[in-house]
Design a protein around this motif. Structure first.
Motif, PDB file in Angstrom:
ATOM      1  N   TRP A  28       0.822  -1.199   0.000  1.00  0.00           N
ATOM      2  CA  TRP A  28       0.000   0.000   0.000  1.00  0.00           C
ATOM      3  C   TRP A  28       0.865   1.262   0.000  1.00  0.00           C
ATOM      4  O   TRP A  28       0.435   2.314  -0.477  1.00  0.00           O
ATOM      5  CB  TRP A  28      -0.911   0.024   1.228  1.00  0.00           C
ATOM      6  N   ASN A  30      -2.995   4.991  -3.215  1.00  0.00           N
ATOM      7  CA  ASN A  30      -4.011   5.123  -2.163  1.00  0.00           C
ATOM      8  C   ASN A  30      -3.335   5.320  -0.814  1.00  0.00           C
ATOM      9  O   ASN A  30      -2.849   4.371  -0.191  1.00  0.00           O
ATOM     10  CB  ASN A  30      -4.907   3.887  -2.137  1.00  0.00           C
ATOM     11  N   GLY A  50      -4.689   3.574   2.450  1.00  0.00           N
ATOM     12  CA  GLY A  50      -4.368   2.178   2.686  1.00  0.00           C
ATOM     13  C   GLY A  50      -3.096   1.929   3.462  1.00  0.00           C
ATOM     14  O   GLY A  50      -2.795   0.774   3.788  1.00  0.00           O
ATOM     15  N   GLN A  62      -3.195  -0.287   6.431  1.00  0.00           N
ATOM     16  CA  GLN A  62      -3.306  -1.743   6.273  1.00  0.00           C
ATOM     17  C   GLN A  62      -1.985  -2.423   6.598  1.00  0.00           C
ATOM     18  O   GLN A  62      -1.962  -3.606   6.934  1.00  0.00           O
ATOM     19  CB  GLN A  62      -3.721  -2.083   4.837  1.00  0.00           C
ATOM     20  N   SER A  64      -3.353   8.829   6.568  1.00  0.00           N
ATOM     21  CA  SER A  64      -4.498   7.921   6.592  1.00  0.00           C
ATOM     22  C   SER A  64      -5.179   8.037   7.945  1.00  0.00           C
ATOM     23  O   SER A  64      -4.518   7.957   8.983  1.00  0.00           O
ATOM     24  CB  SER A  64      -4.034   6.476   6.351  1.00  0.00           C
ATOM     25  N   SER A 112      -8.151   9.703  -1.252  1.00  0.00           N
ATOM     26  CA  SER A 112      -8.504   8.287  -1.361  1.00  0.00           C
ATOM     27  C   SER A 112      -9.321   7.834  -0.160  1.00  0.00           C
ATOM     28  O   SER A 112      -9.400   8.515   0.868  1.00  0.00           O
ATOM     29  CB  SER A 112      -7.225   7.437  -1.460  1.00  0.00           C
ATOM     30  N   VAL A 120     -10.641   3.856   1.838  1.00  0.00           N
ATOM     31  CA  VAL A 120     -10.510   2.404   1.939  1.00  0.00           C
ATOM     32  C   VAL A 120     -11.598   1.865   2.850  1.00  0.00           C
ATOM     33  O   VAL A 120     -11.825   2.398   3.948  1.00  0.00           O
ATOM     34  CB  VAL A 120      -9.118   1.994   2.485  1.00  0.00           C
ATOM     35  N   HIS A 156     -12.389  -1.612   4.869  1.00  0.00           N
ATOM     36  CA  HIS A 156     -11.684  -2.818   5.259  1.00  0.00           C
ATOM     37  C   HIS A 156     -12.492  -3.607   6.283  1.00  0.00           C
ATOM     38  O   HIS A 156     -13.232  -3.048   7.104  1.00  0.00           O
ATOM     39  CB  HIS A 156     -10.316  -2.466   5.843  1.00  0.00           C
ATOM     40  N   ALA A 172      -9.730  -5.653   2.072  1.00  0.00           N
ATOM     41  CA  ALA A 172      -9.792  -4.201   1.940  1.00  0.00           C
ATOM     42  C   ALA A 172     -10.020  -3.836   0.481  1.00  0.00           C
ATOM     43  O   ALA A 172      -9.475  -4.470  -0.433  1.00  0.00           O
ATOM     44  CB  ALA A 172      -8.504  -3.551   2.439  1.00  0.00           C
ATOM     45  N   GLY A 226     -10.140  -0.298  -1.998  1.00  0.00           N
ATOM     46  CA  GLY A 226      -9.775   1.111  -2.014  1.00  0.00           C
ATOM     47  C   GLY A 226     -10.066   1.779  -3.348  1.00  0.00           C
ATOM     48  O   GLY A 226     -10.141   1.129  -4.392  1.00  0.00           O
ATOM     49  N   GLN A 286      -7.945  -0.459  -5.732  1.00  0.00           N
ATOM     50  CA  GLN A 286      -7.097  -1.395  -5.006  1.00  0.00           C
ATOM     51  C   GLN A 286      -7.956  -2.468  -4.330  1.00  0.00           C
ATOM     52  O   GLN A 286      -9.085  -2.208  -3.902  1.00  0.00           O
ATOM     53  CB  GLN A 286      -6.262  -0.675  -3.932  1.00  0.00           C
ATOM     54  N   GLU A 307      -3.596  -3.546  -7.671  1.00  0.00           N
ATOM     55  CA  GLU A 307      -4.009  -2.177  -7.985  1.00  0.00           C
ATOM     56  C   GLU A 307      -4.080  -2.008  -9.485  1.00  0.00           C
ATOM     57  O   GLU A 307      -3.224  -2.482 -10.237  1.00  0.00           O
ATOM     58  CB  GLU A 307      -3.039  -1.149  -7.406  1.00  0.00           C
TER      59      GLU A 307
END
Length: 502
Positions: A33, A38, A41, A44, A139, A179, A181, A183, A188, A190, A257, A266
């Motif tokens: 990620w 993104n 992400g 993650q 994020s 972006s 996501v 999950h 996940a 995205g 993603q 991706e």
């Protein structure tokens, strides 16, 4: 403003660091990620790593591209970090690098070949290049299953040659990508929006008076184009009402993603729109598109390490249209009228490859093999058409082995390919006299530089001194024993660095 941004980003980087984190290069390999579009992400992944580095190096030798230096030195510094906190994660980096090259000529652009039009000059001299770059990503958890994020990537460069034909360049690359996501467990999904802009302006000049007439060549595709004195109207380096030779391109697109356990993928799709010139004087327009696909699978090893298997493919297509302009004077006022345009060039560049990475306590192994295809179709003068296809196969591998405080690093690579070219006429009875001008010598050297059977070898040694501080030296050799058009068959490089993993 730039100084304030760099200072703020540097303070953030220092705050992100934590003593005892693993080296950044090992962490980055394991976080798919982190290198995606993104930013949401990055939570993650869970690894935290930071690095600061000062480096320098030199290179020289004969087997080089026509725009490269006979010899050059480089020095710079960089820092990068990724940090995960309770409800949000951050990634940041900034860098500066200066390169000075001797005996340079050929392409006047900072990134030769990036645009479908190029400008070449032919007086070897000293060139200085400075690059500045910073990026930041964040994020944030909105809910237990939804995250939002964004990334900002900014890079600028300036280029200067101080021997006639002199020129100075200014380049900007910027990307902004918000972006999100969703999950749940190890799954996940995205989505990211991608906006990019790049621009470069070449400003040429001649100091004093001289009996010499410096020529420039405007490459309109596959090294067909226009050759004349540099301040002539055909190469557009010195045209009234226009500030230099300006190029600008905007890019818009989306990235998607998907992660399922150790599997990550991706897909990005983007449209491109570019122009050369400004105000009323738009000499060329070049629309295009690009797409890329990445798939990787991470497998945890019994010893705590990881195996990462990857597949990557990308393709870019562009068309270049030359406009038909006329200066019209009415009532004492002169304006420029555009009557239409002709497509003079189209190109497609594609690459597909597979990779393998292994990260363990003592080993870092990376390998990649792939094939690139460069196709171009030029018709800069009706009715002549030339089509060229350059295919290259390549493979490379690097191995790093830790022995106490010492890391031994080895790299090797091989590549080679071929070229197919054909010419034809759209109308055998057109009655057109003459033929398009081509720089055959430069075309032959460029094709050989891409396709000759060539080998790359490199050795390095990193010594971990104290609490994440390390020193590193390395050297490499790039050889093409069968090369005949280039200035030589070998090129060497050496480097040294001091870094800190924190």
């Amino acid at each position: 403003m730039t100084e304030k941004i760099i200072t703020l980003l540097g303070a953030m980087m220092m705050a992100l660091g934590t003593a005892g984190a693993q080296s950044y290069d090992r962490a980055e390999v394991q976080m798919p990620w982190l290198t995606s579009t993104n930013a949401a992400g990055i939570r993650q992944d869970t690894l935290t790593a930071s690095n600061a580095r000062i480096h320098g190096g030199a290179e020289g030798g004969g087997f080089r591209a026509t725009h490269e230096a006979e010899s050059a030195w480089t020095a710079g510094f960089s820092t990068e970090s990724v940090r995960h906190l309770e409800r949000f994660s951050m990634k940041g980096a900034f860098s500066f690098e200066q390169t000075q090259g001797q005996g340079m000529c050929g392409s006047m652009f900072i990134r030769p070949g990036f645009y479908p039009v190029d400008v070449l000059e032919f007086t070897p001299g000293l060139k200085t290049l400075q690059r500045y770059a910073f990026d930041g990503s964040i994020s944030i958890d909105l809910t237990d299953h939804l995250r939002i994020g964004g990334l900002m990537d900014f890079a600028s460069a300036n280029y200067a040659k101080r021997k006639d034909l002199r020129h100075s360049n200014y380049r900007l690359d910027m990307t902004f990508a918000p972006s999100l996501v969703y999950h749940s467990g190890r799954t996940a999904i995205g989505l990211s929006y991608i906006f990019s802009k790049n621009s470069e302006t070449v400003k040429a000049e001649q100091i004093g008076t001289s009996e010499s007439s410096y020529h420039a060549f405007l490459d309109k595709g596959i090294l067909f184009g226009h050759d004349e004195i540099w301040n002539g109207s055909g190469v557009h380096l010195s045209e009234a009402g226009v500030n230099g030779f300006p190029v600008m391109e905007t890019v818009n697109g989306f990235g998607m993603q998907l992660q399922q356990g150790g599997l990550f993928g991706e897909l990005t799709l983007r449209s491109r729109s570019g122009q050369i010139g400004e105000k009323q004087f738009i000499w060329y327009r070049f629309p295009g598109w690009d797409a890329s696909a990445d798939i990787c699978y991470t497998l945890d090893a019994l010893d705590g390490g990881r195996h990462i298997f990857g597949i990557h493919a990308d393709v870019i297509g562009q068309r270049n249209y030359e406009t038909i302009l006329e200066k019209v004077t009415s009532g004492g006022v002169t304006t420029t009228v555009e009557h239409g345009s002709n497509q003079i060039y189209s190109r497609t560049h594609a690459y597909a490859g597979a990779s393998y990475d292994m990260v363990s306590g003592l080993w870092l192994i990376r390998a990649e093999a792939g094939m690139s295809v460069r196709k171009g179709l030029a018709s800069v003068m009706y009715p002549y058409i030339t089509e060229q296809s350059v295919n290259v196969l390549s493979a490379s591998a690097s191995v790093s082995r830790s022995i106490g405080r010492i890391d031994l690093i080895g790299r090797a690579g091989v590549s080679g390919g071929g070229v197919r070219e054909s010419s034809s006429m759209a109308d055998q009875d057109s009655g057109v006299m003459g033929a398009p001008v081509r720089l055959d010598e430069y075309n032959d050297a460029y094709v050989e530089w891409l396709t000759a059977l060539q080998y790359r070898l490199g050795l390095g040694l990193r010594c971990r001194i104290w609490h994440g501080i390390y020193a590193e030296i390395g050297g490499g050799l790039h050889a093409a024993p069968s090369a005949s058009v280039a200035a030589g068959t070998t090129r060497w490089a050496g480097s040294a660095a001091i870094g800190y993993d924190f």
